[in-house]
Write a protein that holds these residues in place. Structure first.
Motif, mmCIF file in Angstrom:
data_model
loop_
_atom_site.group_PDB
_atom_site.id
_atom_site.type_symbol
_atom_site.label_atom_id
_atom_site.label_comp_id
_atom_site.label_asym_id
_atom_site.label_seq_id
_atom_site.Cartn_x
_atom_site.Cartn_y
_atom_site.Cartn_z
ATOM 1 N N LYS A 118 39.975 39.831 33.235
ATOM 2 C CA LYS A 118 40.931 39.054 34.038
ATOM 3 C C LYS A 118 42.285 39.758 34.098
ATOM 4 O O LYS A 118 42.938 39.793 35.158
ATOM 5 C CB LYS A 118 41.097 37.649 33.439
ATOM 6 N N MET A 119 42.716 40.330 32.987
ATOM 7 C CA MET A 119 43.999 41.041 32.967
ATOM 8 C C MET A 119 43.978 42.238 33.913
ATOM 9 O O MET A 119 44.946 42.484 34.637
ATOM 10 C CB MET A 119 44.323 41.492 31.546
ATOM 11 N N VAL A 120 42.859 42.954 33.890
ATOM 12 C CA VAL A 120 42.737 44.121 34.767
ATOM 13 C C VAL A 120 42.717 43.694 36.226
ATOM 14 O O VAL A 120 43.425 44.259 37.077
ATOM 15 C CB VAL A 120 41.463 44.926 34.423
ATOM 16 N N ASP A 121 41.920 42.684 36.537
ATOM 17 C CA ASP A 121 41.805 42.214 37.922
ATOM 18 C C ASP A 121 43.144 41.714 38.461
ATOM 19 O O ASP A 121 43.452 41.900 39.645
ATOM 20 C CB ASP A 121 40.752 41.106 38.022
ATOM 21 N N ALA A 122 43.911 41.061 37.591
ATOM 22 C CA ALA A 122 45.194 40.491 38.026
ATOM 23 C C ALA A 122 46.354 41.468 37.847
ATOM 24 O O ALA A 122 47.488 41.140 38.217
ATOM 25 C CB ALA A 122 45.473 39.203 37.248
ATOM 26 N N ALA A 123 46.043 42.634 37.277
ATOM 27 C CA ALA A 123 47.096 43.617 36.978
ATOM 28 C C ALA A 123 48.218 42.968 36.169
ATOM 29 O O ALA A 123 49.409 43.203 36.393
ATOM 30 C CB ALA A 123 47.651 44.230 38.268
ATOM 31 N N ASN A 124 47.813 42.115 35.236
ATOM 32 C CA ASN A 124 48.765 41.389 34.399
ATOM 33 C C ASN A 124 48.336 41.556 32.940
ATOM 34 O O ASN A 124 47.427 40.869 32.463
ATOM 35 C CB ASN A 124 48.785 39.911 34.782
ATOM 36 N N HIS A 125 48.999 42.477 32.234
ATOM 37 C CA HIS A 125 48.627 42.759 30.852
ATOM 38 C C HIS A 125 49.519 42.031 29.849
ATOM 39 O O HIS A 125 49.396 42.245 28.644
ATOM 40 C CB HIS A 125 48.673 44.267 30.595
ATOM 41 N N HIS A 126 50.395 41.183 30.358
ATOM 42 C CA HIS A 126 51.254 40.377 29.484
ATOM 43 C C HIS A 126 51.268 38.921 29.968
ATOM 44 O O HIS A 126 52.325 38.375 30.295
ATOM 45 C CB HIS A 126 52.672 40.952 29.449
ATOM 46 N N PRO A 127 50.099 38.263 30.003
ATOM 47 C CA PRO A 127 50.038 36.893 30.513
ATOM 48 C C PRO A 127 50.700 35.909 29.556
ATOM 49 O O PRO A 127 50.719 36.115 28.334
ATOM 50 C CB PRO A 127 48.534 36.633 30.594
ATOM 51 N N TRP A 160 54.622 32.772 19.327
ATOM 52 C CA TRP A 160 53.290 32.758 19.933
ATOM 53 C C TRP A 160 52.796 34.177 20.153
ATOM 54 O O TRP A 160 53.516 35.038 20.657
ATOM 55 C CB TRP A 160 53.336 32.013 21.260
ATOM 56 N N ILE A 161 51.555 34.432 19.742
ATOM 57 C CA ILE A 161 50.914 35.729 19.976
ATOM 58 C C ILE A 161 49.607 35.465 20.729
ATOM 59 O O ILE A 161 48.737 34.755 20.221
ATOM 60 C CB ILE A 161 50.615 36.460 18.652
ATOM 61 N N PRO A 162 49.447 36.002 21.930
ATOM 62 C CA PRO A 162 48.234 35.722 22.708
ATOM 63 C C PRO A 162 46.999 36.328 22.049
ATOM 64 O O PRO A 162 47.070 37.378 21.404
ATOM 65 C CB PRO A 162 48.521 36.365 24.059
ATOM 66 N N VAL A 163 45.857 35.643 22.222
ATOM 67 C CA VAL A 163 44.564 36.136 21.744
ATOM 68 C C VAL A 163 43.806 36.632 22.968
ATOM 69 O O VAL A 163 43.318 35.842 23.780
ATOM 70 C CB VAL A 163 43.778 35.028 21.022
ATOM 71 N N LEU A 164 43.708 37.953 23.112
ATOM 72 C CA LEU A 164 43.197 38.541 24.349
ATOM 73 C C LEU A 164 42.054 39.531 24.118
ATOM 74 O O LEU A 164 41.711 40.305 25.009
ATOM 75 C CB LEU A 164 44.330 39.257 25.095
#
Length: 370
Positions: free
Chosen positions: A233-242, A221-225
């Protein structure tokens, strides 16, 4: 894979007739003067003179063998999320209710998943994640059924149905034969497929009923981001590997913030396609309005944000009769209560003329207008 007959699915002989029950003891479920208001996400009033509920390929063949209904014109109805009804339907309405979910195969490079065409799309996406089969998360919360997804080649947040498509089964509405179509045979385009193209152009519009859809979920699986809202959303959640479930939740949150729930406010989602223009056209519009939202395409063309064009023309929040433009997203037309299909179409045409007058671009509706 190619178009081919499913040898296990043979057509009913033309001489066969329908009695109260079939040879297997099942009867066609036929309703007359059926309200279609519950079956279109706009909640528009219309009646079907005859409605037949289709739960299998065999139901289609039983219908074709029916002495009164077999030769009448037919209209295939899935989830009704891509439909604007402006009048009662005199065609025989085929309500697709083929159910089922299963893993067809686990390959080294993919999971192959099959769904009945009547399954709800969003529930199908959620189910795949629950089974540990990611890949559809960007398409969460899109209204409609699985069978309607390839017809429209649904897409959102950097992913389209064609990117995860394996094949589908459909029944010919003239011969009753079951066929299998691969991606090439489906002629997928931007919100388009062979099922929307007229027979005169080699299309299958009105000629086939989809019964099952198979999807290929790639491994690994490769995320589409790449979509801007997901990056925020990644920045706000400080999650760059969801993980896939996190992306699913983000997509649901983004859609709910922008788009109305059809169960609360009748709508068909995005009403207009994002227009694709040449580089010269795009540069001309930018010269006149540098704030226009635009995206470069791989072929050198540019996609313009239809919602921005509509908003720039002052339509957000406006109404005609019971039909209106959603306050949070100008790309969505809504039923404010008691709207008719005619009012929705009148509003849509007024928007088209307004955008054309200002930008020289003719917006194309996504839903089928009947």
């Amino acid at each position: 894979m190619r178009i081919g007959e499913n040898s296990a699915m043979q057509p009913t002989p033309a001489s066969a007739t329908l009695a109260a029950s079939t040879d297997a003891g099942a009867a066609l479920r036929i309703e007359t003067q059926a309200s279609l208001k519950p079956y279109n996400s706009f909640g528009l009033p219309a009646l079907a003179r005859t409605l037949v509920r289709i739960g299998s390929d065999a139901d289609v063949r039983r219908l074709l063998a029916h002495p009164q209904l077999g030769l009448q014109p037919k209209f295939v109805l899935g989830g009704g999320s891509n439909l604007v009804l402006t009048h009662d339907l005199h065609e025989v309405v085929l309500k697709v209710e083929v159910m089922g979910r299963r893993l067809v195969a686990e390959l080294d490079d993919a999971f192959i998943i099959e769904f009945g065409a009547g399954e709800t799309w969003h529930e199908a996406v959620d189910w795949t994640l629950a089974q540990g089969w990611p890949g559809l998360e960007n398409l969460a919360l899109i209204p409609g059924t699985v069978g309607a997804a390839p017809v429209q080649n649904i897409g959102a947040y950097g992913l389209e149905l064609k990117d995860r498509f394996e094949s589908l089964d459909a029944v010919d509405l003239v011969t009753g034969r079951s066929v299998t179509l691969d991606a090439h045979a489906c002629h997928f385009g931007y919100r388009d497929s062979v099922f929307k193209q007229p027979a005169a152009d080699g299309g299958l519009a009105g000629k086939s009923l989809i019964t099952r859809v198979r999807l290929r979920l790639p491994k690994p699986w490769i995320p589409v981001l790449g979509y801007l809202d997901l990056q925020k959303k990644m920045v706000d959640a400080a999650n760059h590997h969801p993980d896939a479930r996190q992306i699913f939740d983000w997509v649901c949150a983004i859609r709910r913030a922008k788009l109305p729930d059809p169960a609360v406010i009748g709508n068909a989602g995005s009403f207009f396609k994002n227009p694709v223009v040449s580089e010269a056209q795009c540069m001309d519009i930018i010269a006149r309005d540098p704030h226009v939202v635009h995206y470069p395409m791989p072929d050198g063309q540019f996609k313009l944000a239809a919602g921005w064009l509509i908003d720039a023309c002052g339509w957000k929040g406006k109404t005609i009769g019971g039909a209106g433009v959603y306050e949070r997203q100008a790309l969505v037309l809504v039923n404010r209560g008691g709207a008719t299909g005619g009012e929705v179409v009148t509003l849509a045409r007024a928007i088209q003329e307004s955008v054309y007058g200002r930008f020289g671009i003719r917006l194309e509706p996504e839903p089928v207008l009947l």
